[in-house]
Design an enzyme around this catalytic site. Structure first.
Site, mmCIF file in Angstrom:
data_model
loop_
_atom_site.group_PDB
_atom_site.id
_atom_site.type_symbol
_atom_site.label_atom_id
_atom_site.label_comp_id
_atom_site.label_asym_id
_atom_site.label_seq_id
_atom_site.Cartn_x
_atom_site.Cartn_y
_atom_site.Cartn_z
ATOM 1 N N HIS A 10 0.874 -1.157 -0.093
ATOM 2 C CA HIS A 10 0.085 0.060 0.020
ATOM 3 C C HIS A 10 0.770 1.380 -0.046
ATOM 4 O O HIS A 10 2.091 1.201 0.287
ATOM 5 C CB HIS A 10 -0.861 0.180 1.012
ATOM 6 C CG HIS A 10 -0.034 0.151 2.421
ATOM 7 N ND1 HIS A 10 0.546 1.233 3.061
ATOM 8 C CD2 HIS A 10 0.258 -0.905 3.347
ATOM 9 C CE1 HIS A 10 1.037 1.026 4.118
ATOM 10 N NE2 HIS A 10 0.755 -0.515 4.405
ATOM 11 N N GLU A 83 -1.925 -7.234 7.394
ATOM 12 C CA GLU A 83 -0.315 -6.905 8.087
ATOM 13 C C GLU A 83 -0.354 -7.852 9.339
ATOM 14 O O GLU A 83 -1.227 -7.978 9.832
ATOM 15 C CB GLU A 83 -0.041 -5.573 8.070
ATOM 16 C CG GLU A 83 1.392 -5.170 8.706
ATOM 17 C CD GLU A 83 2.315 -5.534 7.971
ATOM 18 O OE1 GLU A 83 2.399 -6.694 7.743
ATOM 19 O OE2 GLU A 83 3.208 -4.944 7.399
#
Length: 205
Positions: A10, A83
């Site tokens: 990202h 994550e």
């Protein structure tokens, strides 16, 4: 038949810029991150992806959305692409953890648990690898983009290639909105092993 997976980190968040542990806290992209997503999405669109997946966290979904706008591909959200869970370390910086016995292991190149309620890098790698294997199984022969996170991608790559923690750590951190290209070939004979190959690492524009 070969499947190509582009594992895309990202764009930047304010917490990235401040060096804070984000983990699975839902932090959105900052203005720089939004610009990074638009720029890198253009480069990925030129590779003609056919399928798009994303972590459910906002920063990954916002990044994937930039590619959706260019290609029309809708992102399928998969929880296992999130994550690493840093537990009670959310929002802290390395300076805050200077004397934590688990964090001290990092200086010695040893895997460590991100707080008593968090994950280790090895654990997130296994989780990520399992998700990517499932995606590859579902889209044999396709070019797939997966929007995810830096440590999850890094450790997932190592797990897919059969590397240990130390070998994987030497890959280095994945920069915001850069990606990894992996290919996997179907077995040439019955009961043969699929061949995962790292074609490129930390690619960006």
């Amino acid at each position: 038949m070969t499947t190509t997976l582009l594992l895309w980190r990202h764009g930047r968040t304010a917490w990235n810029a401040g060096g804070r542990f984000q983990g699975q806290n839902d932090v959105e992209l900052d203005e720089v991150g939004l610009d990074q997503a638009e720029t890198s999405a253009g480069a990925l669109a030129a590779l003609h992806p056919q399928v798009l997946y994303s972590s459910p966290l906002s920063r990954a979904r916002q990044t994937a959305a930039a590619l959706t706008r260019l290609t029309g591909l809708e992102a399928t959200l998969v929880d296992e692409l999130a994550e690493i869970n840093v537990g009670s370390w959310v929002g802290l910086t390395p300076a805050d953890l200077g004397h934590d016995p688990e964090y001290v292991k990092a200086a010695r190149g040893v895997d460590f648990r991100r707080s008593p309620t968090g994950e280790t890098a090895t654990e997130v790698g296994q989780r990520m690898a399992g998700a990517v294997r499932g995606i590859a199984d579902t889209h044999v022969g396709k070019r797939v983009v997966v929007a995810s996170h830096g440590l999850a991608i890094r450790m997932g790559v190592g797990a897919l290639l059969g590397w240990d923690f130390e070998s994987t750590w030497w890959l280095g951190a994945l920069r915001n909105c850069h990606w990894v290209e992996l290919t996997v070939s179907e077995p040439l004979q019955e009961h043969g092993r699929r061949r995962w190959r790292l074609q490129a690492y930390n690619v960006g524009v």
